[in-house]
Design an enzyme around this catalytic site. Structure first.
Site, PDB file in Angstrom:
ATOM      1  N   LYS A  23     -20.293  52.342 -47.906  1.00 45.84           N
ATOM      2  CA  LYS A  23     -20.665  53.544 -47.170  1.00 45.84           C
ATOM      3  C   LYS A  23     -21.764  54.296 -47.914  1.00 45.84           C
ATOM      4  CE  LYS A  23     -16.303  54.407 -44.755  1.00 45.84           C
ATOM      5  NZ  LYS A  23     -15.195  55.367 -44.539  1.00 45.84           N
ATOM      6  N   HIS A  78      -7.388  45.815 -42.273  1.00 44.40           N
ATOM      7  CA  HIS A  78      -7.229  47.023 -43.089  1.00 44.40           C
ATOM      8  C   HIS A  78      -5.915  46.999 -43.861  1.00 44.40           C
ATOM      9  CE1 HIS A  78      -8.932  50.834 -44.207  1.00 44.40           C
ATOM     10  NE2 HIS A  78      -7.780  51.444 -43.998  1.00 44.40           N
ATOM     11  N   ARG A 101      -6.494  45.166 -46.958  1.00 45.21           N
ATOM     12  CA  ARG A 101      -7.172  46.020 -47.939  1.00 45.21           C
ATOM     13  C   ARG A 101      -6.148  46.892 -48.660  1.00 45.21           C
ATOM     14  NH1 ARG A 101     -12.005  48.989 -49.284  1.00 45.21           N
ATOM     15  NH2 ARG A 101     -11.835  51.247 -48.964  1.00 45.21           N
ATOM     16  N   HIS A 135     -14.128  54.076 -52.934  1.00 42.84           N
ATOM     17  CA  HIS A 135     -13.832  55.460 -52.550  1.00 42.84           C
ATOM     18  C   HIS A 135     -14.692  56.406 -53.388  1.00 42.84           C
ATOM     19  CE1 HIS A 135      -9.527  54.350 -51.032  1.00 42.84           C
ATOM     20  NE2 HIS A 135     -10.454  54.103 -50.149  1.00 42.84           N
ATOM     21  N   TYR A 161      -2.079  55.959 -52.507  1.00 41.18           N
ATOM     22  CA  TYR A 161      -1.307  54.884 -53.127  1.00 41.18           C
ATOM     23  C   TYR A 161      -0.432  55.373 -54.284  1.00 41.18           C
ATOM     24  CZ  TYR A 161      -4.656  52.033 -50.564  1.00 41.18           C
ATOM     25  OH  TYR A 161      -5.426  51.480 -49.575  1.00 41.18           O
TER      26      TYR A 161
END
Length: 307
Positions: A180, A252, A255, A278, A287
């Site tokens: 991203k 996902h 992932r 991230h 997590y």
């Protein structure tokens, strides 16, 4: 001013001055009339309500198991309503100004156990070895390469299907992923993933027109590479053939499995953040439940006073 009159005046202003859509106006009406009814049962007129009265109404929603998002939407309508009353001179204060927005609980990510991931990968490898027809063989080998790479790196599905072929042309113990915001990160590849990619690459390079397509996973699509939806559909089919619940399997989820399995085996949160790409550690903190479970197990097994 009666509640019903105040609500109508507010909705008229929202429509005339702010051009609020019909659905928005109807949503405001439902929320305001619901709170007005709740307060009226206690002898309180909504336009005259105090902060504690508003809290009582929101607490009532919580007691009825309304989602935090529904409570937040209702509070948003109340904020707009009381700001209108203040601006029009009907009140000298805004009772919603001191009320905190109900916090939404972030759902824990769905993950697959190590055993279930192993079953998926084993099934993919079996089909890659047994497929006889050329087209089916290519699809099976491609799916195996996709899965091994996804579980080895934890990359986003859009990053995976959009990998350029050049990333595996040289020593590919590591992949450079453009994520991203065009940010690049480097992730290591397992030996199994490297082997699966090399096997697929040989078939890919033999495809007609492969030299002219820059993508690692070319396809007849607008983008020129495999669509995320096609990969997700093939993964669901594989999960069914592996005897897994297809509702619990998606790119996902794999992932998430990558990240959770790393943390379960001793990786720290910062490392996982970097591998997932991230930008903010708070995103990776979904997590933390895995870390908490690991720490609890560690104390239970090694503390001298643990039962």
């Amino acid at each position: 001013m009666r509640a019903s009159v105040a609500i109508e005046n507010f909705l008229e202003m929202m429509s005339a001055e702010r051009g609020a859509a019909d659905n928005t106006l109807e949503s405001y009406r439902r929320d305001l009339e619901s709170v007005a009814e709740t307060l009226a049962a206690r002898g309180i007129n909504l336009p005259e309500a105090k902060a504690d009265d508003i809290r009582h109404a929101l607490d009532g929603m919580a007691a009825q198991d309304f989602a935090a998002s529904s409570q937040a939407r209702c509070l948003s309508a109340l904020r707009q309503f009381f700001r209108f009353l203040y601006a029009e001179g009907f009140r000298q204060d805004d009772p919603t100004g001191v009320i905190d927005t109900p916090k939404k609980q972030k759902p824990l990510p769905r993950i697959l156990s190590v055993d279930h991931v192993t079953r998926l990968l084993d099934r993919a490898a079996l089909e890659a070895n047994e497929a006889a027809e050329a087209d089916e063989h290519l699809k099976a080998v491609r799916l195996h390469a996709l899965l091994e790479t996804l579980y080895a790196t934890g990359m986003r599905v859009s990053e995976l299907v959009g990998l350029p072929a050049s990333v595996v042309r040289t020593d590919h113990r590591f992949l450079i992923i453009r994520g991203k915001g065009a940010k690049e990160r480097m992730v290591p590849l397992s030996q199994k993933a490297r082997d699966a990619l090399q096997r697929y690459l040989q078939l890919r390079d033999a495809m007609p027109g492969a030299d002219e397509n820059p993508w690692l996973f070319p396809a007849l699509s607008e983008s020129g590479h495999l669509a995320r939806q096609v990969f997700a559909r093939e993964l669901k089919g594989l999960a069914a053939r592996a005897g897994l619940n297809t509702a619990s399997v998606s790119p996902h989820v794999l992932r998430h499995a990558f990240a959770s399995h790393l943390l379960q085996n001793g990786a720290d949160l910062r490392t996982v953040q970097q591998l997932l790409g991230h930008s903010d550690i708070s995103t990776t903190q979904i997590y933390t439940h895995v870390l908490e479970e690991r720490l609890h197990k560690l104390v239970s097994e090694h503390h001298p006073l643990a039962d």
